[in-house]
Each structure stands twice: as C-alpha cells, then as structure tokens.
Write an enzyme that holds these catalytic residues in place. Sequence first.
Site, short mmCIF file in Angstrom:
data_model
loop_
_atom_site.label_atom_id
_atom_site.label_comp_id
_atom_site.label_asym_id
_atom_site.label_seq_id
_atom_site.Cartn_x
_atom_site.Cartn_y
_atom_site.Cartn_z
N ASP A 1 -12.67 -8.59 4.20
CA ASP A 1 -13.93 -8.58 3.44
C ASP A 1 -14.51 -9.98 3.35
OD1 ASP A 1 -13.76 -5.84 2.98
OD2 ASP A 1 -14.32 -6.02 0.87
N LYS B 1 2.58 -15.30 2.78
CA LYS B 1 2.79 -16.07 1.54
C LYS B 1 4.28 -16.38 1.50
CE LYS B 1 1.28 -17.74 -2.40
NZ LYS B 1 0.31 -18.86 -2.50
N ASP C 1 -3.66 -18.09 0.66
CA ASP C 1 -4.65 -18.77 -0.18
C ASP C 1 -5.39 -19.84 0.64
OD1 ASP C 1 -2.23 -20.12 -0.06
OD2 ASP C 1 -2.24 -20.78 -2.15
N TYR D 1 0.82 -1.21 0.00
CA TYR D 1 0.00 0.00 0.00
C TYR D 1 0.85 1.26 0.00
CZ TYR D 1 -4.76 -1.72 0.87
OH TYR D 1 -6.00 -2.28 0.74
N ASP E 1 -6.71 -6.73 3.97
CA ASP E 1 -7.79 -6.05 3.27
C ASP E 1 -8.73 -7.09 2.67
OD1 ASP E 1 -9.21 -3.91 2.02
OD2 ASP E 1 -8.19 -4.41 0.14
C1 IPM Z 1 -10.57 -0.86 3.82
C2 IPM Z 1 -10.74 -0.25 2.46
C3 IPM Z 1 -9.53 0.64 2.19
C4 IPM Z 1 -8.31 -0.26 2.18
C5 IPM Z 1 -9.64 1.46 0.89
C6 IPM Z 1 -10.87 2.33 0.89
C7 IPM Z 1 -8.42 2.29 0.64
O1 IPM Z 1 -10.90 -1.23 1.49
O2 IPM Z 1 -10.52 -0.10 4.82
O3 IPM Z 1 -10.49 -2.09 3.90
O4 IPM Z 1 -7.98 -0.85 1.17
O5 IPM Z 1 -7.67 -0.35 3.23
MG MG Z 2 -11.06 -3.21 2.27
#
Ligand code: IPM
Ligand code: MG
Length: 353
Positions: free
Chosen positions: A247, A187, A219, A136, A243
């Site tokens: 999710d 990884k 993975d 990042y 990240d």
């Molecule tokens: C999160 C989001 C952010 C990230 C984006 C909006 C930059 O996806 O907080 O997970 O990738 O960290």
């Molecule tokens: Mg995110």
Amino acid sequence: MKIAVLPGDGIGPEVTREAVKVLEALDLPGLILFDGDVGGIAYKRHGMPLPQETLTIAKSCDAVLFGAVGDPDCDALDRHLRPEQAILGLRKELGLFANLRPAKVFEGLEHLSPLRPEIAKSLDIMIVRELTGDVYFGDKGQRGEGDARTGWDMMSYSAEEVRRIAHVAFRTSRARNNKLRVTSVDKANVLETSQVWRDAVRAAAEPHPDIELSHMYVDNAAMQIISNPDQFGVILTGNLFGDILSDLASAAVGSIGLLPSASVGERQTEYGTFGMYEPIHGSAPDIAGQDKANPMATVLSVAMMLRHSFGREAEAVRIEKAVEKALADGIRGGDLGGSHGCEEIGTAVRERL
Ligand code: IPM
Ligand code: MG
C-alpha cells in the site's frame, strides 16, 4: 483457455466488464469465460462470501480474473461471513502463495505522486509478497473479559514456505531484467520468524550469485521506499509486511487506479502458471455503478494474466502499450484528475490495441 471471472462488489463489475472487453478484443482462440459470485454479492445471494460453486469454477479454470470485494452492508457481519474472507479463502484454497505487485510511475504522471518528481521517476519496484502464511493464517483467538480480554495471532514461517516464495522473487528479478537486485524485508532484530526467514532466503539465493541480495528491516524499508526508491528492484517479504509495504508503494505511485496484481502458486496448466489477477484498489462503494471508476488497473491485470498464466507475452505487452498510449493521449479517469468514464476508458484502450 478457461478464465473464471469474479467481478465481486462495488466497482468490481464495471471495471471487470471493461477488462473482459479488452481481452475479447484480442481475439484469442479458444477463450471461454465463466462467471462466479464472490464477496458481499455472494453473501447476499448464497449466504456466504465464497460459495463452493465459485471455488469449483475457479479450480476448473486456467486463471481467475477478480474485481473487488467489500460492501458496507456487510460491515457488521461475523468475520467468517465478511467479503474479505472470500479473497483470503481463494488464496488459501487455490494455493496462491506468491503475490506480485508492481509499483511504477507512468511516464507523464509523475505529478500525481506525493514524492518529488525526480524521486517518483525512479520508482519501479516489484513487491513479491508471501500470501498464504504468516500471522494471517496462524492460530488466532481471544480469551478473557474486560481488561483481561486478550487477543492473539500467531506468526510463523517454515523454511520451506520461505524457500518457495524466495524462488519466485529471484525468478521475477531475472525476468524483469533491469536491476538484478532483490531486497528481502524482515524484522530479524526482533522476530524469531524473521531469523528463519533470513536464513532460508540466503539459502535460496545460492543458485543466483549474479542477483544482488540484501536484507532490510521493515521499518527502514518503509522509509527507504519513499526516500530512495531507486535502490529497489524486487522486494521480497512476508504476508503482513507485504500488505503494508505494497500500500505504501502504491500510494507513492499516486494513482491506485493504475496498479494491477497477480497471485500465483505452483500449479501448472497446459498454458502456464495458474493464477488470480486483480486490481489493487478496492470496491469503492461510493462511486459504484456511476461509470466513474478507472478500469485500467483491471485491464493491466489481464495483461499480467496473459503473461503468467497463458505465456502470451506479446499480447500482454500490447495491452500495456495500449494503456500507456491512452494515458499519453490524455485519457484520464477521475482518480487521475480527469473526467473520462469507465466505459469510455475501456473503449479508448481497445481502440489503441
Ligand atoms: C490486500 C488486502 C487484503 C490483505 C485484505 C482485503 C484481506 O488488504 O490484498 O492487500 O490484507 O491481504
Ligand atoms: Mg492490503
């Protein structure tokens, strides 16, 4: 107790408003709130997504409550002007290197998970994601044209960066006190970065012999989180993998409108650890301003704030119990297949405090 409130875009203002009302209902002494613009709204008003003034306010407070950023009007802007830059900038500027994302299925809401109920029931994971390093924030760029056009983003971690996030993971595991188990995700079969990561995590584990540490490739971790979540307590991982996995974990819960998050660093205030707290959902521009958003994730972020930044565990638990009670009583936002409005849900939570 100074709190910077940064509602941001889309549904950010409405969910933040309800969360603040819940906070105010606790009647804590000496609470002072400051407002700041962030994201697309800040770009429209000040020409940039993270104005200096907002940053100054955030730095002068003990904690930050963040709504959401993201505005379709800003999609065509240069990267440095896009709303997402506000969140990356705040993390970096405030030194918030540790992101805590709980993913837990609420009792009675197992059916919302895409997983089979008996698997969903056992999902109770805390993801500890490094937030200010990795690919990042590495050197990045583009060169060349046509077929030769090439983009690059450099991934790196120093042992020091890994050590400090690993300590957060071990401390978090201890505080959760149900499963003394940390799974470090990397990884290491492919990446040099991950070899440094793995060695540094092992070294950081030495003072914690009673916490069971294991290592898993990312993975495989993606597979295991949805097939056998029961094996996880705390997942410790880097910025990019975190990240993606966070999710995945929240989708496994099935109700993104219920999940809070905390981002903390090392700075201590007179009350606790400085941090930024936000729902994990986005700005949802399609339902913005219609009183349709579920403010529970933001309300639960306030609970995390009271716990980590203000040392007020009792009040944090009060909020969490009030949300659980509201859910048990059938208070449901549209995200949970219900029809309660944002304000109505906020009120319902306050009534149960
Ligand atoms: C999160 C989001 C952010 C990230 C984006 C909006 C930059 O996806 O907080 O997970 O990738 O960290
Ligand atoms: Mg995110």
